[in-house]
Design a protein around this motif. Structure first.
Motif, PDB file in Angstrom:
ATOM      1  N   ILE A  31     -36.150  33.685  77.764  1.00  0.00           N
ATOM      2  CA  ILE A  31     -35.195  34.457  78.557  1.00  0.00           C
ATOM      3  C   ILE A  31     -33.802  34.263  77.996  1.00  0.00           C
ATOM      4  O   ILE A  31     -33.360  33.144  77.783  1.00  0.00           O
ATOM      5  CB  ILE A  31     -35.242  34.041  80.027  1.00  0.00           C
ATOM      6  N   ASN A  73     -33.234  27.121  84.783  1.00  0.00           N
ATOM      7  CA  ASN A  73     -34.153  27.523  83.717  1.00  0.00           C
ATOM      8  C   ASN A  73     -35.546  26.931  83.908  1.00  0.00           C
ATOM      9  O   ASN A  73     -36.548  27.569  83.570  1.00  0.00           O
ATOM     10  CB  ASN A  73     -33.588  27.121  82.365  1.00  0.00           C
ATOM     11  N   ASN A  76     -37.215  29.184  86.207  1.00  0.00           N
ATOM     12  CA  ASN A  76     -37.091  30.621  85.907  1.00  0.00           C
ATOM     13  C   ASN A  76     -36.531  31.370  87.116  1.00  0.00           C
ATOM     14  O   ASN A  76     -37.076  32.406  87.538  1.00  0.00           O
ATOM     15  CB  ASN A  76     -38.442  31.212  85.507  1.00  0.00           C
ATOM     16  N   PHE A  97     -34.086  40.164  84.307  1.00  0.00           N
ATOM     17  CA  PHE A  97     -34.200  39.150  83.259  1.00  0.00           C
ATOM     18  C   PHE A  97     -34.338  39.860  81.922  1.00  0.00           C
ATOM     19  O   PHE A  97     -35.094  40.844  81.818  1.00  0.00           O
ATOM     20  CB  PHE A  97     -35.426  38.269  83.477  1.00  0.00           C
TER      21      PHE A  97
END
Length: 116
Positions: A31, A73, A76, A97
């Protein structure tokens, strides 16, 4: 299959606060940035805030000083802390995202209604 699920929307009085969350499920990787957009009836979807992989953030002028975007992170997940809400903040809020290869994912939206 990757899914983004927003939560935290609702009805709040002007001057109040809400915290939105957007969590990704499925096999998502690499990402790059995470962002929040919003769309009001009769208007185009507009960028609210974006946070890049290194933690840099950018805000639309109409939310600067009131909203804060952050990310986890490991989970997510991206968050949007919204303070000093105004009736004109009423909209459906979407998370997005983006992967480093350009693939993007959108959530289905969460409604925020601010009463005067």
């Amino acid at each position: 299959q990757v899914q983004l699920v927003e939560s935290g929307g609702g009805l709040v009085q002007a001057g109040g606060s809400l915290r939105l969350s957007c969590a990704a499920s499925g096999n998502i990787f690499s990402i790059s940035n995470m962002a929040w957009y919003r769309q009001s009836p009769g208007k185009q979807r507009e960028l609210v805030a974006i946070i890049f992989s290194v933690g840099t953030t950018t805000y639309a002028d109409f939310v600067k000083g009131r909203f804060t975007i952050s990310r986890d992170n490991a989970k997510n997940t991206v968050y949007l802390q919204m303070n000093s809400l105004k009736p004109e903040d009423t909209a459906v809020y979407y998370c997005k995202f983006s992967r480093v290869d350009g693939v993007t994912y959108w959530g289905s939206g969460t409604l925020v209604t601010v009463s005067s």
